[in-house]
Design an enzyme around this catalytic site. Structure first.
Site, PDB file in Angstrom:
ATOM      1  CB  THR A 183      -0.878   0.036   1.264  1.00  5.47           C
ATOM      2  OG1 THR A 183      -1.642  -1.162   1.316  1.00  5.47           O
ATOM      3  CG2 THR A 183      -1.821   1.229   1.236  1.00  5.47           C
ATOM      4  CE  LYS A 226      -5.045  -0.970   1.597  1.00  3.47           C
ATOM      5  NZ  LYS A 226      -5.398  -2.155   2.300  1.00  3.47           N
ATOM      6  CE  LYS A 268       1.717   2.251   4.089  1.00  5.27           C
ATOM      7  NZ  LYS A 268       2.240   0.976   3.651  1.00  5.27           N
TER       8      LYS A 268
HETATM    9  P1  NAD Z   1       5.997  -6.081   7.018  1.00  5.06           P
HETATM   10  O1  NAD Z   1       6.787  -4.965   7.609  1.00  5.06           O
HETATM   11  O2  NAD Z   1       5.637  -7.256   7.862  1.00  5.06           O
HETATM   12  O3  NAD Z   1       6.754  -6.648   5.705  1.00  5.06           O
HETATM   13  C1  NAD Z   1       7.498  -5.859   4.823  1.00  5.06           C
HETATM   14  C2  NAD Z   1       8.771  -6.643   4.508  1.00  5.06           C
HETATM   15  O4  NAD Z   1       9.511  -5.952   3.514  1.00  5.06           O
HETATM   16  C3  NAD Z   1       9.685  -6.795   5.728  1.00  5.06           C
HETATM   17  O5  NAD Z   1       9.923  -8.170   5.992  1.00  5.06           O
HETATM   18  C4  NAD Z   1      10.961  -6.054   5.313  1.00  5.06           C
HETATM   19  O6  NAD Z   1      12.138  -6.636   5.821  1.00  5.06           O
HETATM   20  C5  NAD Z   1      10.885  -6.177   3.812  1.00  5.06           C
HETATM   21  N1  NAD Z   1      11.707  -5.187   3.107  1.00  5.06           N
HETATM   22  C6  NAD Z   1      11.802  -3.859   3.316  1.00  5.06           C
HETATM   23  N2  NAD Z   1      12.664  -3.304   2.433  1.00  5.06           N
HETATM   24  C7  NAD Z   1      13.126  -4.315   1.664  1.00  5.06           C
HETATM   25  C8  NAD Z   1      14.038  -4.382   0.576  1.00  5.06           C
HETATM   26  N3  NAD Z   1      14.663  -3.297   0.118  1.00  5.06           N
HETATM   27  N4  NAD Z   1      14.266  -5.600   0.012  1.00  5.06           N
HETATM   28  C9  NAD Z   1      13.643  -6.704   0.472  1.00  5.06           C
HETATM   29  N5  NAD Z   1      12.778  -6.707   1.498  1.00  5.06           N
HETATM   30  C10 NAD Z   1      12.521  -5.525   2.075  1.00  5.06           C
HETATM   31  O7  NAD Z   1       4.689  -5.394   6.412  1.00  5.06           O
HETATM   32  P2  NAD Z   1       3.328  -6.135   5.955  1.00  5.06           P
HETATM   33  O8  NAD Z   1       2.367  -6.125   7.067  1.00  5.06           O
HETATM   34  O9  NAD Z   1       3.688  -7.404   5.268  1.00  5.06           O
HETATM   35  O10 NAD Z   1       2.789  -5.076   4.880  1.00  5.06           O
HETATM   36  C11 NAD Z   1       3.359  -4.955   3.583  1.00  5.06           C
HETATM   37  C12 NAD Z   1       2.533  -3.951   2.802  1.00  5.06           C
HETATM   38  O11 NAD Z   1       1.167  -4.402   2.748  1.00  5.06           O
HETATM   39  C13 NAD Z   1       2.492  -2.569   3.447  1.00  5.06           C
HETATM   40  O12 NAD Z   1       2.529  -1.603   2.421  1.00  5.06           O
HETATM   41  C14 NAD Z   1       1.162  -2.541   4.185  1.00  5.06           C
HETATM   42  O13 NAD Z   1       0.636  -1.245   4.329  1.00  5.06           O
HETATM   43  C15 NAD Z   1       0.307  -3.390   3.262  1.00  5.06           C
HETATM   44  N6  NAD Z   1      -0.827  -4.066   3.923  1.00  5.06           N
HETATM   45  C16 NAD Z   1      -0.685  -4.669   5.131  1.00  5.06           C
HETATM   46  C17 NAD Z   1      -1.771  -5.307   5.717  1.00  5.06           C
HETATM   47  C18 NAD Z   1      -1.647  -5.997   7.057  1.00  5.06           C
HETATM   48  O14 NAD Z   1      -2.688  -6.330   7.647  1.00  5.06           O
HETATM   49  N7  NAD Z   1      -0.450  -6.247   7.559  1.00  5.06           N
HETATM   50  C19 NAD Z   1      -3.005  -5.301   5.057  1.00  5.06           C
HETATM   51  C20 NAD Z   1      -3.115  -4.717   3.816  1.00  5.06           C
HETATM   52  C21 NAD Z   1      -2.013  -4.093   3.245  1.00  5.06           C
END
Ligand code: NAD
Length: 293
Positions: free
Chosen positions: A93, A168, A243
């Site tokens: 997102t 979204k 966010k």
């Molecule tokens: P998270 O922080 O658990 O996962 C993100 C991952 O990206 C981490 O493991 C981090 O180490 C990795 N990362 C960061 N920079 C990197 C790079 N340069 N190379 C490789 N890996 C890298 O976050 P999440 O909860 O999985 O959310 C991910 C996205 O989905 C976000 O944008 C969030 O807003 C969106 N989202 C989350 C949810 C939820 O319920 N968690 C729901 C809908 C959308």
């Protein structure tokens, strides 16, 4: 079987990649965090030590990263390594402007691209029941649809570049505002001596009905599966709601849209987070209204 590179194996990316493996795809994953990579490996994802290793022979690259700046940096590196015609899908997102910039970079490199953010949370990611809101060309969408169906149960092509992110943040702005409205009504009901069940029975079947009350009621009892019944364990973290509300405000500012309730919702969730509630479910904001004098 498709050879997929999956970049970002966190709370969402990990289970999404696992579902692709379960469906028989060859998935090579990369994450900066060793534990995330190890956890994905346990579900059958092949672990790459560096980004470029994950990209070798990849037909499709999926990114699931925290913010726009991460996506733009990672896509810059990806586009240096992959051949023309590769499809890049970003499911993070992020802000609409970064999403459009990412599409433009991919187009310049001769690659196909989609913004495909999701709703449904970590439960939906694990169950393969996410909703995908997709922006990009018809050609890119057609190439991706079958794969997205492995990870989600509803796939909506919202329009051109950035349209998925636009859908979204508009949806989540409605959600943030409606949750606050429902919480205020329950607190008012409490002050007026109304039982939670009575208010639920009326509002959930009358003109007050909405997802925040019917499916995700912020008080324990009426909807047994809502986070209110488990001490507001997320669910959907308040920090993520904040966010998304901030992304909506950025978009409103840059597009000239008037969103006074969206702005108020962002401020209320910012205060709620400041009070130490960022990792609780977003429906716990009802407690802040109860305590307000
Ligand atoms: P998270 O922080 O658990 O996962 C993100 C991952 O990206 C981490 O493991 C981090 O180490 C990795 N990362 C960061 N920079 C990197 C790079 N340069 N190379 C490789 N890996 C890298 O976050 P999440 O909860 O999985 O959310 C991910 C996205 O989905 C976000 O944008 C969030 O807003 C969106 N989202 C989350 C949810 C939820 O319920 N968690 C729901 C809908 C959308």
């Amino acid at each position: 079987m498709t050879r997929i590179a999956f970049i970002g194996l966190g709370n969402m990316g990990g289970p999404m990649a696992a579902n692709l493996v379960k469906a028989g795809h060859d998935v090579v994953g990369f994450d900066l965090v060793h534990d995330a990579l190890k956890a994905a490996e346990a579900t059958g994802v092949k672990a790459a030590n560096v980004l470029t290793e994950a990209l070798v022979d990849a037909e499709i690259v999926i990114t699931m990263l925290p913010k726009g700046q991460h996506v733009l940096t990672v896509w810059t590196d990806i586009l240096r390594s992959v051949p023309k015609g590769t499809l890049l899908i970003d499911s993070s997102t992020i802000d609409v402007e970064s999403a459009r910039n990412a599409h433009a970079m991919a187009g310049d490199a001769g690659c196909l691209s989609l913004d495909a953010p999701v709703s449904g949370g970590t439960g939906g990611a694990a169950a393969g029941t996410l909703t995908f809101m997709v922006g990009g060309s018809q050609e890119s969408f057609a190439s991706a649809k079958q794969l997205l169906e492995v990870m989600g149960k509803k796939i909506v092509h919202c329009g051109d570049a950035g349209a998925g992110q636009a859908a979204k943040i508009c949806n989540n702005m409605i959600l943030g505002i409606s949750m606050i409205g429902v919480c205020e009504a329950f607190v008012l009901g409490e002050k007026l001596g109304l039982s939670h069940q009575a208010l639920f029975d009326v509002a959930s079947t009358s003109s007050g009905q909405c997802w925040s009350i019917n499916t995700y009621c912020p008080v324990p009892g009426p909807v047994p599966t809502s986070p209110a019944n488990s001490d507001y364990k997320p669910g959907f973290m308040a920090a993520l709601m904040l966010k998304d509300l901030r992304l909506a405000q950025e978009a409103a500012l840059s597009s000239g849209a008037s969103t006074p309730l969206g702005a108020e919702a962002a401020q209320l969730y910012a205060l709620f987070e400041k009070l130490g509630n960022g990792s609780r479910d977003f429906s716990a904001i009802i407690e802040m209204f109860r305590e307000a004098r």
